[in-house]
Design a protein around this motif. Structure first.
Motif, PDB file in Angstrom:
ATOM      1  N   UNK A 234      12.942  -1.473  12.553  1.00  0.00           N
ATOM      2  CA  UNK A 234      12.541  -2.598  11.686  1.00  0.00           C
ATOM      3  C   UNK A 234      12.519  -3.939  12.404  1.00  0.00           C
ATOM      4  N   UNK A 235      12.213  -3.907  13.686  1.00  0.00           N
ATOM      5  CA  UNK A 235      11.997  -5.141  14.452  1.00  0.00           C
ATOM      6  C   UNK A 235      10.696  -5.808  13.990  1.00  0.00           C
ATOM      7  N   UNK A 236      10.724  -7.129  13.848  1.00  0.00           N
ATOM      8  CA  UNK A 236       9.552  -7.944  13.486  1.00  0.00           C
ATOM      9  C   UNK A 236       9.009  -7.686  12.087  1.00  0.00           C
ATOM     10  N   UNK A 237       9.740  -6.918  11.270  1.00  0.00           N
ATOM     11  CA  UNK A 237       9.222  -6.675   9.919  1.00  0.00           C
ATOM     12  C   UNK A 237      10.265  -7.017   8.869  1.00  0.00           C
ATOM     13  N   UNK A 238      11.324  -6.227   8.767  1.00  0.00           N
ATOM     14  CA  UNK A 238      12.304  -6.440   7.702  1.00  0.00           C
ATOM     15  C   UNK A 238      13.000  -7.790   7.856  1.00  0.00           C
ATOM     16  N   UNK A 239      13.075  -8.493   6.749  1.00  0.00           N
ATOM     17  CA  UNK A 239      13.747  -9.777   6.741  1.00  0.00           C
ATOM     18  C   UNK A 239      12.903 -10.920   7.267  1.00  0.00           C
ATOM     19  N   UNK A 240      11.666 -10.611   7.677  1.00  0.00           N
ATOM     20  CA  UNK A 240      10.824 -11.684   8.201  1.00  0.00           C
ATOM     21  C   UNK A 240       9.369 -11.512   7.758  1.00  0.00           C
ATOM     22  N   UNK A 241       8.677 -10.481   8.278  1.00  0.00           N
ATOM     23  CA  UNK A 241       7.244 -10.365   8.019  1.00  0.00           C
ATOM     24  C   UNK A 241       6.902  -9.771   6.656  1.00  0.00           C
ATOM     25  N   UNK A 242       7.776  -8.926   6.119  1.00  0.00           N
ATOM     26  CA  UNK A 242       7.457  -8.287   4.846  1.00  0.00           C
ATOM     27  C   UNK A 242       8.561  -8.545   3.835  1.00  0.00           C
ATOM     28  N   UNK A 243       8.191  -8.517   2.565  1.00  0.00           N
ATOM     29  CA  UNK A 243       9.168  -8.737   1.499  1.00  0.00           C
ATOM     30  C   UNK A 243      10.137  -7.552   1.427  1.00  0.00           C
ATOM     31  N   UNK A 244      11.323  -7.816   0.911  1.00  0.00           N
ATOM     32  CA  UNK A 244      12.365  -6.792   0.907  1.00  0.00           C
ATOM     33  C   UNK A 244      11.977  -5.549   0.123  1.00  0.00           C
TER      34      UNK A 244
ATOM     35  N   UNK B 234       8.981  -4.302  -0.250  1.00  0.00           N
ATOM     36  CA  UNK B 234       8.033  -3.529   0.557  1.00  0.00           C
ATOM     37  C   UNK B 234       8.770  -2.845   1.706  1.00  0.00           C
ATOM     38  N   UNK B 235       9.739  -3.544   2.284  1.00  0.00           N
ATOM     39  CA  UNK B 235      10.547  -2.942   3.344  1.00  0.00           C
ATOM     40  C   UNK B 235      11.256  -1.698   2.827  1.00  0.00           C
ATOM     41  N   UNK B 236      11.797  -1.774   1.634  1.00  0.00           N
ATOM     42  CA  UNK B 236      12.464  -0.612   1.038  1.00  0.00           C
ATOM     43  C   UNK B 236      11.480   0.520   0.793  1.00  0.00           C
ATOM     44  N   UNK B 237      10.264   0.189   0.402  1.00  0.00           N
ATOM     45  CA  UNK B 237       9.235   1.217   0.212  1.00  0.00           C
ATOM     46  C   UNK B 237       8.902   1.905   1.532  1.00  0.00           C
TER      47      UNK B 237
END
Length: 336
Positions: free
Chosen positions: A20-30, A32-35
Motif C-alpha cells: 500500500x505504498x503511494x495509495x493508502x492514506x494518501x492517494x485513495x480514500x480509506x 476504497x483502500x478497504x475495498x
C-alpha cells in the motif's frame, strides 16, 4: 494464488503480495483502500506489505482497519522502519536501537496486531553501527514482536554482513525488497547471486515500473488524466525516469507479446519478475479493486525461453542494469 517460501525459512507467502505504498492514506480514500484489501483477500492474497513512513504512518492505520476481523494466523503482515516519521525529530529516523524499539511498538498499534511476520530495514543506515541495528532486531524477534527480519535496497556486501550478524545473534534475515522490473534489473548481477548464496529471497517492488509497463503511457502524448504521472503527491516524481519517448516506444513493443499470451501488459510484467527463482513475491498496489483482480492473474503464469527472449529483444536497449545503482540510490546519510 500460488505460494512460495520466503528465503531459507518455513514461511510461505503469496507470490502476489499486496503493497500500500503511494495509495493508502494518501492517494485513495480509506473506504476504497478497504475495498482493495478485500479484493486482495478474495483473490487469495494472504501477504500484505506496508511501512511506517507511507503517508507518515497513515497507511499502516488504514491497513490495520482493513484487516480487522480476519484470522491473524492466515495472514502475513510486513512493515518497515528507517525513514523519518511522526514529528521527524532527531531520533525519529534511521536504524538506531532507540528508533527501532519505538517504531515497532507504533507499527503494531497502528496495524492492530501483536506481531508482524516480517520487519524490514527500509534502507541501510550508514550512521548506526550494523551491530547495534542487528542486536535491536534480535531483541524485537525475541520479544515476539516480529517473526523474521528483512531488508530493502541493501547491496550484496551489506546483505552478507547483515546475514552473518543475524546468525551470530540467533535470528533469521530472510528477505530483500528491491526495485525490480523488466526495465530495472540492477539486482541481477550482484544482489541476486549473493541472496541465493545466503538463503535470502527477493520481494520486489514496482514490477510494473510505476505503471509504465501497462502501456498506458504513449510516446509523444500527454499522460492520462488521473494517472500516477499526473500525481503531485509523489507519484509523478517516481515515474519520471521512465517518461521518455525511447522507453515508452520500446514498451509498446511488448503489447503483441502480451496479446499472444492472452495477458494484459501489466500481467506480463508481473509474471516476468516471478520467473526469477530468487523472487518470492511481486508487490502490487491498487487504487481500484479491479486492478487487484487484473494483477493477480499473473500468479502461476510460466513464460518460456522464447517469450523471455522476445521481451529482451523488445526493450533491451532501454533496460537499466548497473549494479552500482543499488548503493547510489540509497541515502548516504540518515534522512531527517
Amino acid at each position: 494464488m500460488e505460494f512460495r517460501y520466503l528465503g531459507n525459512s518455513g514461511l510461505k507467502i503469496s507470490e502476489i503480495t499486496y503493497g500500500n505504498w503511494l495509495t493508502h492514506g494518501s492517494q485513495v480514500e480509506n473506504d476504497v483502500a478497504s475495498q482493495c484489501v478485500r479484493a486482495a483477500l478474495d483473490a487469495g492474497i494472504s501477504t500484505f506489505d506496508t511501512a511506517d513512513v507511507y503517508a507518515n504512518t497513515a497507511a499502516e492505520t488504514v491497513l490495520g482497519e482493513a484487516l480487522k476481523g480476519e484470522r491473524r494466523e492466515s495472514l502475513e503482515i510486513f512493515t518497515k522502519v528507517y525513514w523519518p516519521t511522526g514529528p521527524k525529530g532527531k531520533n525519529d529516523t534511521g536504524l538506531s536501537r532507540k528508533h527501532i524499539m519505538e517504531a515497532i511498538d507504533g507499527s503494531l498499534e497502528r496495524l492492530q496486531t501483536d506481531y508482524v511476520d516480517l520487519y524490514q530495514a527500509h534502507r541501510y543506515d550508514t550512521e548506526t553501527p550494523l551491530e547495534e541495528t542487528m542486536q535491536a532486531f534480535a531483541d524485537v524477534v525475541r520479544q515476539g514482536k516480529a517473526l523474521y527480519i528483512g531488508v530493502s535496497e541493501w547491496t550484496a556486501d551489506q546483505l552478507r554482513a547483515g546475514v552473518e550478524l543475524s546468525k551470530e545473534l540467533g535470528f533469521q534475515l530472510i528477505s530483500s525488497q528491491p526495485q525490480y522490473s523488466m526495465l530495472w534489473r540492477v539486482i541481477e548481477d550482484e544482489v541476486v547471486p549473493a541472496s541465493q548464496e545466503l538463503g535470502v529471497s527477493q520481494i520486489v517492488w514496482s514490477p510494473i515500473a510505476q505503471g509504465v509497463l501497462t502501456g498506458k503511457y504513449k510516446p509523444g502524448a500527454e499522460p492520462p488524466a488521473g494517472s500516477r504521472a499526473t500525481d503531485s503527491k509523489g507519484g509523478s516524481d517516481m515515474i519520471s525516469r521512465w517518461m521518455k519517448d525511447d522507453v515508452l516506444t520500446a514498451v509498446q513493443d511488448l503489447k503483441p507479446i502480451a496479446d499472444d499470451l492472452d495477458l494484459t501488459m501489466a500481467q506480463l510484467a508481473v509474471a516476468w519478475v516471478l520467473q526469477n527463482d530468487n523472487v518470492a513475491a511481486a508487490l502490487v498496489g491498487a487504487s481500484r479493486p479491479e486492478q487487484v483482480h487484473d494483477n493477480v492473474k499473473a500468479a502461476g503464469v510460466r513464460l518460456d525461453a522464447d517469450v523471455m527472449k522476445r521481451i529482451d529483444d523488445a526493450i533491451g536497449s532501454v533496460v537499466v542494469r548497473d549494479p552500482k545503482l543499488t548503493a547510489e540510490n540509497s541515502p548516504q546519510s540518515r534522512p531527517v
